[in-house]
Motif scaffolding. Structure first.
Motif, mmCIF file in Angstrom:
data_model
loop_
_atom_site.group_PDB
_atom_site.id
_atom_site.type_symbol
_atom_site.label_atom_id
_atom_site.label_comp_id
_atom_site.label_asym_id
_atom_site.label_seq_id
_atom_site.Cartn_x
_atom_site.Cartn_y
_atom_site.Cartn_z
ATOM 1 N N SER A 92 1.174 4.178 -3.030
ATOM 2 C CA SER A 92 0.698 5.526 -2.671
ATOM 3 C C SER A 92 1.834 6.511 -2.425
ATOM 4 O O SER A 92 1.596 7.624 -1.967
ATOM 5 C CB SER A 92 -0.197 5.450 -1.430
ATOM 6 O OG SER A 92 0.529 4.934 -0.326
ATOM 7 N N VAL A 143 -5.591 7.682 -0.546
ATOM 8 C CA VAL A 143 -4.749 7.031 0.465
ATOM 9 C C VAL A 143 -3.848 8.047 1.157
ATOM 10 O O VAL A 143 -3.633 7.983 2.358
ATOM 11 C CB VAL A 143 -3.890 5.916 -0.182
ATOM 12 C CG1 VAL A 143 -3.003 5.244 0.867
ATOM 13 C CG2 VAL A 143 -4.770 4.880 -0.875
ATOM 14 N N ALA A 144 -3.331 9.007 0.393
ATOM 15 C CA ALA A 144 -2.396 9.982 0.952
ATOM 16 C C ALA A 144 -2.699 11.367 0.402
ATOM 17 O O ALA A 144 -3.207 11.506 -0.717
ATOM 18 C CB ALA A 144 -0.961 9.593 0.606
ATOM 19 N N THR A 156 4.105 6.536 -0.160
ATOM 20 C CA THR A 156 4.310 6.848 1.265
ATOM 21 C C THR A 156 5.290 5.875 1.912
ATOM 22 O O THR A 156 5.339 5.762 3.132
ATOM 23 C CB THR A 156 2.965 6.803 2.024
ATOM 24 O OG1 THR A 156 2.364 5.506 1.863
ATOM 25 C CG2 THR A 156 2.015 7.868 1.523
ATOM 26 N N TYR A 181 4.193 11.652 2.283
ATOM 27 C CA TYR A 181 4.050 11.414 0.847
ATOM 28 C C TYR A 181 5.262 11.998 0.144
ATOM 29 O O TYR A 181 5.601 13.173 0.327
ATOM 30 C CB TYR A 181 2.777 12.082 0.314
ATOM 31 C CG TYR A 181 2.655 12.038 -1.199
ATOM 32 C CD1 TYR A 181 1.923 11.030 -1.814
ATOM 33 C CD2 TYR A 181 3.285 12.983 -2.006
ATOM 34 C CE1 TYR A 181 1.819 10.965 -3.208
ATOM 35 C CE2 TYR A 181 3.187 12.934 -3.389
ATOM 36 C CZ TYR A 181 2.455 11.917 -3.980
ATOM 37 O OH TYR A 181 2.368 11.856 -5.349
ATOM 38 N N SER A 194 -3.803 10.301 -9.299
ATOM 39 C CA SER A 194 -3.947 11.525 -8.520
ATOM 40 C C SER A 194 -5.418 11.929 -8.502
ATOM 41 O O SER A 194 -6.135 11.754 -9.495
ATOM 42 C CB SER A 194 -3.115 12.650 -9.137
ATOM 43 O OG SER A 194 -1.742 12.342 -9.084
ATOM 44 N N SER A 199 0.828 -1.202 0.000
ATOM 45 C CA SER A 199 0.000 0.000 0.000
ATOM 46 C C SER A 199 0.864 1.254 0.000
ATOM 47 O O SER A 199 0.582 2.218 -0.726
ATOM 48 C CB SER A 199 -0.918 0.004 1.224
ATOM 49 O OG SER A 199 -1.675 1.197 1.278
ATOM 50 N N GLN A 200 1.931 1.251 0.788
ATOM 51 C CA GLN A 200 2.826 2.406 0.835
ATOM 52 C C GLN A 200 3.579 2.582 -0.483
ATOM 53 O O GLN A 200 3.786 3.712 -0.932
ATOM 54 C CB GLN A 200 3.798 2.246 2.002
ATOM 55 C CG GLN A 200 3.123 2.355 3.358
ATOM 56 C CD GLN A 200 3.969 1.818 4.499
ATOM 57 O OE1 GLN A 200 5.006 1.171 4.277
ATOM 58 N NE2 GLN A 200 3.539 2.053 5.725
ATOM 59 N N GLN A 217 -4.914 14.642 -3.596
ATOM 60 C CA GLN A 217 -4.688 13.372 -2.927
ATOM 61 C C GLN A 217 -4.166 12.347 -3.928
ATOM 62 O O GLN A 217 -4.210 12.570 -5.140
ATOM 63 C CB GLN A 217 -5.976 12.869 -2.273
ATOM 64 C CG GLN A 217 -6.479 13.767 -1.147
ATOM 65 C CD GLN A 217 -7.784 13.268 -0.558
ATOM 66 O OE1 GLN A 217 -8.788 13.176 -1.257
ATOM 67 N NE2 GLN A 217 -7.778 12.949 0.715
ATOM 68 N N TYR A 218 -3.663 11.244 -3.402
ATOM 69 C CA TYR A 218 -3.142 10.181 -4.263
ATOM 70 C C TYR A 218 -3.743 8.864 -3.827
ATOM 71 O O TYR A 218 -3.840 8.584 -2.629
ATOM 72 C CB TYR A 218 -1.618 10.119 -4.171
ATOM 73 C CG TYR A 218 -0.966 9.424 -5.354
ATOM 74 C CD1 TYR A 218 -0.610 10.139 -6.496
ATOM 75 C CD2 TYR A 218 -0.711 8.056 -5.345
ATOM 76 C CE1 TYR A 218 -0.019 9.516 -7.589
ATOM 77 C CE2 TYR A 218 -0.117 7.422 -6.437
ATOM 78 C CZ TYR A 218 0.228 8.160 -7.549
ATOM 79 O OH TYR A 218 0.804 7.541 -8.636
ATOM 80 N N GLY A 219 -4.199 8.096 -4.801
ATOM 81 C CA GLY A 219 -4.724 6.760 -4.517
ATOM 82 C C GLY A 219 -3.645 5.742 -4.766
ATOM 83 O O GLY A 219 -2.574 5.789 -4.181
ATOM 84 N N TYR A 220 -3.898 4.819 -5.680
ATOM 85 C CA TYR A 220 -2.897 3.845 -6.111
ATOM 86 C C TYR A 220 -2.663 4.057 -7.601
ATOM 87 O O TYR A 220 -3.438 3.616 -8.435
ATOM 88 C CB TYR A 220 -3.375 2.422 -5.843
ATOM 89 C CG TYR A 220 -3.479 2.035 -4.386
ATOM 90 C CD1 TYR A 220 -2.546 2.480 -3.460
ATOM 91 C CD2 TYR A 220 -4.497 1.202 -3.940
ATOM 92 C CE1 TYR A 220 -2.632 2.116 -2.126
ATOM 93 C CE2 TYR A 220 -4.589 0.821 -2.611
ATOM 94 C CZ TYR A 220 -3.656 1.280 -1.704
ATOM 95 O OH TYR A 220 -3.736 0.908 -0.382
#
Length: 452
Positions: free
Chosen positions: A127, A286-287, A129, A167, A301, A123-124, A295-298
């Protein structure tokens, strides 16, 4: 018995489709050609999707200044970072099959990683992160084993921040995600993504492999010569260790299959495409990008602009630029590809949107100069690092300066934790504070540097 709302929905789709047929695309085509001239870009391909179908697809200019071959909608371009949504989709499909837990350290699945790198989660990685540094080497080996060699060569200094804390855009995060796909699927990365994403969607020409791309019509990548003219890049840059982050070959027709599936609950052209859950997770926030409402998903943007919710990703790499911009609530999208380094063609993308969507008036940016106290400047002062990149903030004669790569620029503040250079190359910074209130990160665009 047909539900009233369903009938109304079909009627609205029909009316919008009829409206699309009546659109005059001549002004858009003029903008495309003007912007190609302004940016010295040899060629571009553009597709527009409205209500789950392609209403416009056309090539402009030439695929190569050496041959003069015209660009067509089925011509392959290399995408750059727009690739990331496809890498993310492949890994999310494995998560849907319970072959990976996105919140488990990747070291549980991959052996031989450096200890700090092994702590990050999928996940990180997806995203941005994970706290990994950013690097993108265009030239390198071309074999399938290159991805594993590259990822397993990293040492702990590839991690510049604790996982999950900030992020910071990282291409290596997607290199590692791509290798995770390879390990979990038991297949080379390029084959795994083809099997899980391209084939189900009918993306017949999309490939990571240059030796496959070269068998189809292919737009050559260009750069500016010292004389200010576009020239073909010889040889074409390639590094198989970088493929998952920004090296997909595709065309606007193939990409339209993905976009239509995204806008249509996973279905493309009446066939089963991708699982709706995979697409929903791609676009779930997610972030948050520090200092921004974005924001950012996977691999996507997420932002609001002029009354529209946008889900998008752009890409730049040696010789090419790409953009997929989608408005899911309006069932609308623009796909734009170009064959010149850094030719992002913003006027073209904006004009395509303007033809179809009602936009609220653009908000005027508000910048109010504020005075920084001596204590505030002293708190900001220090060295900030992201592996190979270093920026130092220093105070001299009551002014805060940024020093980087031999350039020193005076800074002013236009808002709390926001700094801007007043001379030299444009530079904007955002300071992220830790739990103790002290400056911890200096963010430049999409990347963060940690205070040493």
């Amino acid at each position: 018995m047909r539900r009233p709302w369903r009938g109304a929905w079909y009627l609205s789709v029909f009316l919008l489709a009829r409206a699309a047929l009546a659109v005059d695309f001549a002004p858009l085509e003029r903008v495309v050609l003007e912007e190609l001239r302004e940016t010295h870009t040899p060629g571009a391909a553009l597709a527009i999707i409205s209500e789950d179908r392609v209403v416009f697809a056309k090539g402009f200019g030439v695929a190569s200044v050496e041959t003069g071959a015209p660009v067509t909608p089925d011509m392959l371009f290399r995408l750059g970072s727009t690739t990331k949504m496809f890498t993310a989709a492949a890994l999310l499909s494995l998560a849907e099959e319970h072959k990976v837990d996105l919140n488990q350290p990747v070291g549980a699945y991959i052996k031989g990683l450096a200890p700090r790198v092994a702590q990050v989660t999928a996940s990180q990685l997806l995203s941005h992160t994970a706290g990994l540094t950013d690097v993108a080497v265009m030239d390198g080996p071309h074999d399938d084993a290159a991805l594993a060699r590259f990822v397993l060569s990293w040492r702990d200094d590839f991690s510049f921040a604790p996982p999950g804390e900030i992020y910071s855009y990282s291409n290596p995060g997607y290199h590692l995600a791509g290798y995770l796909i390879e390990v979990l699927s038991g297949k080379p990365f390029a084959d795994a993504v083809s099997e899980r994403v391209f084939r189900p969607l009918g993306m017949r020409r999309s490939t990571f492999r240059p030796i496959m791309a070269m068998t189809y019509p292919l737009a050559q990548g260009h750069e500016m010569s010292p004389r200010g003219e576009p020239r073909v890049i010889h040889p074409a840059p390639d590094n198989a260790g970088n493929w998952p982050a920004g090296s997909l070959f595709s065309n606007v027709n193939d990409l339209a299959h993905f976009v239509i599936a995204f806008l249509n609950n996973g279905q493309a052209d009446g066939r089963g495409g991708l699982a709706p859950a995979v697409l929903a997770r791609l676009a779930s926030p997610v972030a948050r990008v520090p200092g921004s409402e974005e924001q950012y998903g996977y691999g996507l943007s997420l932002r609001q602009d002029r009354g529209i919710r946008w889900v998008e990703h752009g890409g730049t790499r040696a010789g090419y630029v790409s953009l997929i911009r989608m408005a899911p609530d309006r069932h609308f999208a623009v796909i734009l590809l170009a064959n010149q380094s850094n030719a992002v063609l913003p006027k073209t993308a904006a004009k395509a949107v303007e033809l179809f969507l009602p936009l609220e008036p653009a908000a005027e940016p508000k910048r109010v100069l504020r005075t920084m106290s001596a204590a505030e400047m002293a708190a900001y002062a220090g060295a900030y690092s992201n592996n190979r990149r270093m920026i130092e903030l220093v105070v001299r004669d009551g002014t805060l300066y940024a020093k980087a790569e031999g350039v020193q620029q005076p800074l002013v503040s236009y808002g709390e934790n926001r700094l801007s250079a007043t001379s030299g190359p444009p530079a904007e910074y955002f300071v992220v504070r830790g739990s103790d209130g002290a400056p911890r990160y200096l963010c430049v665009g999409l990347r963060a540097l940690r205070k040493l």
